[in-house]
Write an enzyme that holds these catalytic residues in place. Structure first.
Site, mmCIF file in Angstrom:
data_model
loop_
_atom_site.group_PDB
_atom_site.id
_atom_site.type_symbol
_atom_site.label_atom_id
_atom_site.label_comp_id
_atom_site.label_asym_id
_atom_site.label_seq_id
_atom_site.Cartn_x
_atom_site.Cartn_y
_atom_site.Cartn_z
ATOM 1 N N TRP A 10 39.869 50.759 81.305
ATOM 2 C CA TRP A 10 40.060 49.978 82.534
ATOM 3 C C TRP A 10 41.480 49.431 82.664
ATOM 4 O O TRP A 10 41.849 48.896 83.704
ATOM 5 C CB TRP A 10 39.075 48.810 82.572
ATOM 6 C CG TRP A 10 37.639 49.185 82.766
ATOM 7 C CD1 TRP A 10 37.087 50.445 82.727
ATOM 8 C CD2 TRP A 10 36.544 48.286 83.040
ATOM 9 N NE1 TRP A 10 35.734 50.378 82.951
ATOM 10 C CE2 TRP A 10 35.370 49.075 83.151
ATOM 11 C CE3 TRP A 10 36.436 46.909 83.199
ATOM 12 C CZ2 TRP A 10 34.116 48.503 83.411
ATOM 13 C CZ3 TRP A 10 35.196 46.347 83.454
ATOM 14 C CH2 TRP A 10 34.049 47.147 83.568
ATOM 15 N N HIS A 94 48.123 53.314 72.559
ATOM 16 C CA HIS A 94 48.231 53.859 73.920
ATOM 17 C C HIS A 94 49.712 53.913 74.310
ATOM 18 O O HIS A 94 50.497 53.031 73.935
ATOM 19 C CB HIS A 94 47.444 52.983 74.896
ATOM 20 C CG HIS A 94 47.275 53.636 76.241
ATOM 21 N ND1 HIS A 94 48.286 53.662 77.175
ATOM 22 C CD2 HIS A 94 46.235 54.322 76.767
ATOM 23 C CE1 HIS A 94 47.856 54.334 78.241
ATOM 24 N NE2 HIS A 94 46.616 54.750 78.019
ATOM 25 N N GLU A 96 51.154 53.133 76.918
ATOM 26 C CA GLU A 96 51.625 51.927 77.609
ATOM 27 C C GLU A 96 51.959 50.824 76.600
ATOM 28 O O GLU A 96 52.892 50.046 76.807
ATOM 29 C CB GLU A 96 50.562 51.462 78.630
ATOM 30 C CG GLU A 96 50.555 52.407 79.835
ATOM 31 C CD GLU A 96 49.215 52.569 80.534
ATOM 32 O OE1 GLU A 96 48.310 51.743 80.326
ATOM 33 O OE2 GLU A 96 49.072 53.557 81.284
ATOM 34 N N GLU A 166 47.082 62.141 75.047
ATOM 35 C CA GLU A 166 47.423 61.734 76.412
ATOM 36 C C GLU A 166 48.906 62.011 76.678
ATOM 37 O O GLU A 166 49.766 61.171 76.354
ATOM 38 C CB GLU A 166 47.156 60.239 76.602
ATOM 39 C CG GLU A 166 45.707 59.842 76.445
ATOM 40 C CD GLU A 166 45.390 58.574 77.235
ATOM 41 O OE1 GLU A 166 44.436 58.617 78.019
ATOM 42 O OE2 GLU A 166 46.094 57.563 77.076
ATOM 43 N N GLY A 172 48.287 58.613 85.076
ATOM 44 C CA GLY A 172 48.432 57.890 86.341
ATOM 45 C C GLY A 172 49.274 58.623 87.370
ATOM 46 O O GLY A 172 49.680 58.046 88.377
ATOM 47 N N SER A 212 45.012 61.649 84.105
ATOM 48 C CA SER A 212 44.544 62.108 85.421
ATOM 49 C C SER A 212 43.244 62.925 85.362
ATOM 50 O O SER A 212 43.069 63.870 86.135
ATOM 51 C CB SER A 212 45.649 62.880 86.146
ATOM 52 O OG SER A 212 46.780 62.042 86.343
ATOM 53 N N GLY A 234 42.328 55.599 85.836
ATOM 54 C CA GLY A 234 42.025 55.237 87.227
ATOM 55 C C GLY A 234 40.605 55.568 87.688
ATOM 56 O O GLY A 234 39.934 54.737 88.314
#
Ligand code: 13P
Length: 248
Positions: A10, A94, A96, A166, A172, A212, A234
């Site tokens: 999330w 991750h 990010e 990933e 994204g 994605s 997403g």
């Protein structure tokens, strides 16, 4: 035969109130036996989500933790807190967190060791930038990420680690890796685990693809031999996630 594991990350979305609403929309149709379904929610939402998911098979995780047991680490969340609140999985490394929060390979290794030590099930992320993809050195880079993360991890712990491939350029962006591109790297990661441990470990470890993933491409991606499910961003915040977990 590896059981598929499909997780919704999330990210920094959903208040506790919104968590209740989203889970009430998703839970019945995500409560299935065929695959392991996992909601990976912000730490502040774990207690609420755990309450909402009671009586279902859906598993719960969170997106980060700190490797120390407890103490003066302002702003951080420990493994014990997460487990007590009702989550069992945690995402580590991750892109990010690596990129925005400057987590390096050493910290990620410490987190992987600590997750196993304190009883959390880790999802270890790896993946290359567009620059490395275009240079052609992405496999070497990913091998480095895996070798460094698994330093000091036993065979049993490795089997109990989910790996998520990933590619950063697919996160994204709506630009999914093709199923062939994703399979190539997931197979390579399995090969790397075989070299670090043995065939039994590499046969058992589950490797997800993320970037994605949506209801339109899930079946094709998850149908590949070395792709054992997905880490979905997403599309996990929408009813579309129901179609992703029921991709068959
Ligand atoms: P998207 O599915 O939004 O591309 O995000 C992927 C991801 O980062 C999951 O961890």
């Amino acid at each position: 035969m590896r059981k598929k594991i499909i997780a919704g990350n999330w990210k920094m979305n959903m208040t506790p109130t919104e968590t209740k609403e989203l889970i009430s929309k998703l839970k019945d149709k995500c409560n299935i036996d065929e695959v392991d379904v996992l909601f990976v929610v912000p730490a502040i939402d774990v207690t609420t989500a755990a309450e909402c998911l009671k009586g279902t098979k859906i598993k719960l995780g969170t997106q980060n933790f700190y490797y120390e047991e407890k103490g003066a680490y302002t702003g951080e969340t420990s493994a014990k807190m997460i487990l007590d609140a009702g989550a069992t999985y945690v995402i580590i490394g991750h892109s990010e967190r690596r990129g925005i929060f400057k987590e390096d390979d050493e910290m990620i290794n410490k987190k992987l060791i600590a997750a196993h030590k304190f009883g959390l099930k880790p999802i270890l992320c790896c993946g290359e930038s567009l620059e490395l993809r275009e240079k052609g050195t992405y496999k070497l880079f990913i091998e480095g990420q895996i070798r460094s993360a698994f330093d000091g991890i036993s065979k049993d712990q490795a089997i109990d680690t989910v790996i998520a491939y990933e590619p950063i350029w697919a996160i994204g962006t709506g630009k999914t890796a093709t199923s062939e591109e994703a399979e190539e790297v997931c197979k390579f990661i399995r090969e790397t685990i075989k070299n670090l441990y043995d065939v039994e470990t590499s046969d058992k470890v589950r490797i997800q693809y993320g970037g994605s993933v949506n209801a339109g491409n899930a079946k094709e991606l998850f149908g590949k031999e070395d792709i054992d499910g997905g880490l979905v961003g997403g599309a996990s915040l929408k009813e579309e996630f129901i179609n992703i977990v029921n991709y068959k």
